[in-house]
Motif scaffolding. Structure first.
Motif, PDB file in Angstrom:
ATOM      1  N   PHE A   1       5.538   6.647  -9.361  1.00  0.00           N
ATOM      2  CA  PHE A   1       4.261   5.955  -9.287  1.00  0.00           C
ATOM      3  C   PHE A   1       3.768   5.591 -10.681  1.00  0.00           C
ATOM      4  N   LEU A   2       2.947   4.564 -10.737  1.00  0.00           N
ATOM      5  CA  LEU A   2       2.305   4.186 -11.984  1.00  0.00           C
ATOM      6  C   LEU A   2       1.259   5.229 -12.363  1.00  0.00           C
ATOM      7  N   ARG A   3       0.886   5.256 -13.631  1.00  0.00           N
ATOM      8  CA  ARG A   3      -0.159   6.174 -14.093  1.00  0.00           C
ATOM      9  C   ARG A   3      -1.527   5.599 -13.716  1.00  0.00           C
ATOM     10  N   ARG A   4      -1.706   5.455 -12.417  1.00  0.00           N
ATOM     11  CA  ARG A   4      -2.947   4.879 -11.880  1.00  0.00           C
ATOM     12  C   ARG A   4      -3.310   5.630 -10.606  1.00  0.00           C
ATOM     13  N   ASN A   5      -4.513   5.357 -10.099  1.00  0.00           N
ATOM     14  CA  ASN A   5      -4.904   6.025  -8.874  1.00  0.00           C
ATOM     15  C   ASN A   5      -4.177   5.413  -7.671  1.00  0.00           C
ATOM     16  N   VAL A   6      -4.387   6.029  -6.519  1.00  0.00           N
ATOM     17  CA  VAL A   6      -3.700   5.607  -5.296  1.00  0.00           C
ATOM     18  C   VAL A   6      -3.986   4.142  -4.985  1.00  0.00           C
ATOM     19  N   PHE A   7      -5.261   3.758  -5.054  1.00  0.00           N
ATOM     20  CA  PHE A   7      -5.653   2.381  -4.744  1.00  0.00           C
ATOM     21  C   PHE A   7      -4.925   1.387  -5.648  1.00  0.00           C
ATOM     22  N   ASP A   8      -4.872   1.679  -6.938  1.00  0.00           N
ATOM     23  CA  ASP A   8      -4.273   0.731  -7.883  1.00  0.00           C
ATOM     24  C   ASP A   8      -2.745   0.687  -7.776  1.00  0.00           C
ATOM     25  N   ASN A   9      -2.133   1.792  -7.357  1.00  0.00           N
ATOM     26  CA  ASN A   9      -0.690   1.750  -7.102  1.00  0.00           C
ATOM     27  C   ASN A   9      -0.381   0.808  -5.944  1.00  0.00           C
ATOM     28  N   LEU A  10      -1.182   0.882  -4.903  1.00  0.00           N
ATOM     29  CA  LEU A  10      -0.982  -0.008  -3.761  1.00  0.00           C
ATOM     30  C   LEU A  10      -1.343  -1.451  -4.125  1.00  0.00           C
ATOM     31  N   LYS A  11      -2.353  -1.601  -4.939  1.00  0.00           N
ATOM     32  CA  LYS A  11      -2.761  -2.929  -5.386  1.00  0.00           C
ATOM     33  C   LYS A  11      -1.649  -3.603  -6.187  1.00  0.00           C
ATOM     34  N   PHE A  12      -1.008  -2.833  -7.049  1.00  0.00           N
ATOM     35  CA  PHE A  12       0.099  -3.381  -7.848  1.00  0.00           C
ATOM     36  C   PHE A  12       1.219  -3.884  -6.941  1.00  0.00           C
ATOM     37  N   THR A  13       1.545  -3.126  -5.902  1.00  0.00           N
ATOM     38  CA  THR A  13       2.592  -3.539  -4.961  1.00  0.00           C
ATOM     39  C   THR A  13       2.251  -4.876  -4.323  1.00  0.00           C
ATOM     40  N   LEU A  14       1.014  -5.032  -3.908  1.00  0.00           N
ATOM     41  CA  LEU A  14       0.602  -6.285  -3.271  1.00  0.00           C
ATOM     42  C   LEU A  14       0.605  -7.447  -4.267  1.00  0.00           C
ATOM     43  N   ARG A  15       0.203  -7.175  -5.491  1.00  0.00           N
ATOM     44  CA  ARG A  15       0.122  -8.262  -6.475  1.00  0.00           C
ATOM     45  C   ARG A  15       1.512  -8.798  -6.836  1.00  0.00           C
ATOM     46  N   ILE A  16       2.515  -7.900  -6.938  1.00  0.00           N
ATOM     47  CA  ILE A  16       3.847  -8.398  -7.262  1.00  0.00           C
ATOM     48  C   ILE A  16       4.467  -9.128  -6.060  1.00  0.00           C
ATOM     49  N   MET A  17       3.878  -8.925  -4.882  1.00  0.00           N
ATOM     50  CA  MET A  17       4.328  -9.664  -3.688  1.00  0.00           C
ATOM     51  C   MET A  17       3.521 -10.949  -3.506  1.00  0.00           C
ATOM     52  N   ASN A  18       2.676 -11.274  -4.521  1.00  0.00           N
ATOM     53  CA  ASN A  18       1.840 -12.483  -4.471  1.00  0.00           C
ATOM     54  C   ASN A  18       0.931 -12.515  -3.250  1.00  0.00           C
ATOM     55  N   TYR A  19       0.410 -11.363  -2.901  1.00  0.00           N
ATOM     56  CA  TYR A  19      -0.505 -11.254  -1.773  1.00  0.00           C
ATOM     57  C   TYR A  19      -1.842 -11.903  -2.138  1.00  0.00           C
ATOM     58  N   PRO A  20      -2.500 -12.571  -1.199  1.00  0.00           N
ATOM     59  CA  PRO A  20      -3.797 -13.217  -1.506  1.00  0.00           C
ATOM     60  C   PRO A  20      -4.814 -12.227  -2.075  1.00  0.00           C
ATOM     61  N   LYS A  21      -5.381 -12.562  -3.233  1.00  0.00           N
ATOM     62  CA  LYS A  21      -6.276 -11.632  -3.924  1.00  0.00           C
ATOM     63  C   LYS A  21      -7.489 -11.249  -3.088  1.00  0.00           C
ATOM     64  N   ASN A  22      -7.985 -12.187  -2.300  1.00  0.00           N
ATOM     65  CA  ASN A  22      -9.186 -11.910  -1.527  1.00  0.00           C
ATOM     66  C   ASN A  22      -8.938 -11.006  -0.317  1.00  0.00           C
ATOM     67  N   LYS A  23      -7.668 -10.670  -0.059  1.00  0.00           N
ATOM     68  CA  LYS A  23      -7.343  -9.807   1.077  1.00  0.00           C
ATOM     69  C   LYS A  23      -6.793  -8.443   0.653  1.00  0.00           C
TER      70      LYS A  23
END
Length: 242
Positions: A90-112
């Motif tokens: 895992f990244l040196r981040r909290n749970v929310f931000d680890n999941l957020k990173f996964t979505l961002r590298i998948m080009n998930y819509p930011k507003n969702k």
């Protein structure tokens, strides 16, 4: 690797490993390995240590490239694979931000992104850990988070390598409950394990591998009650294999 081929079976996903050769340290580990995984539900890869179970999983995930042969996917949908390894990172981040990173590298819509993270955390009652550093979670909590991280991309194939190894019964049950729940949503689940009791609880079918060779593939009840291979009988009874 060939993805997203059409097939005449509706609502079914077929994975074909065709004539795979794979060398490790200049020696063939797999030689002309072929297998089809073609039912919906949960498939287990069983076998002794070093038999090739995890390598099969990595071949399907595209993490290991064969020297010869190919992996084909037959589906009406675009193939999306979620993979959970034995060692979680895992990244040196909290749970929310680890999941957020996964979505961002998948080009998930930011507003969702926020709503999607809250939804995936809720299926495991994990919301209270949202702001906790992922690296400070217990081993069981980290493994549960790794499953959620794989699911958040909404895969149609979920690959799990020893997902409940060394976990307490409560966390194991929580992960198993999630798997049984998502099984109903047409996600194909493939699991590597040594836990025969878990196989009895969850499996639809089983592949048994020894020394890089598929010795048996059958539905769960046949595998346990009427195995064709002597090696399978020995394995089930806790005896050493040749």
């Amino acid at each position: 690797m060939t993805k997203n081929k059409k097939h005449d079976l509706e609502n079914n996903l077929i994975i074909k490993i065709k004539n795979i050769d794979l060398k490790l340290k200049n020696k063939f580990f797999f030689k002309d390995l072929s297998l089809n995984i073609q039912n919906n539900g949960i498939t287990f890869l069983l076998g002794p240590n070093g038999s090739g179970k995890s390598l099969c999983l990595k071949l399907i995930a595209g993490l290991v490239k064969p020297d010869r042969g190919k992996i084909e996917f037959y589906s009406k949908k675009t193939i999306k694979i979620g993979y959970v390894s034995q060692k979680t990172v895992f990244l040196r981040r909290n749970v929310f931000d680890n999941l957020k990173f996964t979505l961002r590298i998948m080009n998930y819509p930011k507003n969702k992104i926020s709503a999607t993270i809250k939804k995936i955390l809720s299926i495991a009652n994990f919301e209270k850990y949202s702001n906790v550093s992922a690296r400070n979670l217990s081993i069981g909590q980290q493994q549960l988070l790794s499953v959620l991280r794989a699911l958040i991309i909404k895969p149609n194939i979920l690959l799990l390598d020893e997902p409940c190894s060394n976990l307490d019964p409560q966390t194991t049950k929580k992960i198993e409950d999630i798997l049984l729940s998502i099984k109903k949503t047409e996600i194909k689940i493939i699991i590597v394990t040594h836990d025969l009791l878990q196989v009895k609880r969850l499996a639809d079918d089983v592949f048994f591998i020894n020394n890089g060779v598929i010795l048996e593939n059958s539905r769960k009840n046949i595998f346990f009650n009427n195995p064709k291979s002597k090696s399978v009988m020995n394995y089930i009874n806790g005896n050493l294999l040749n």
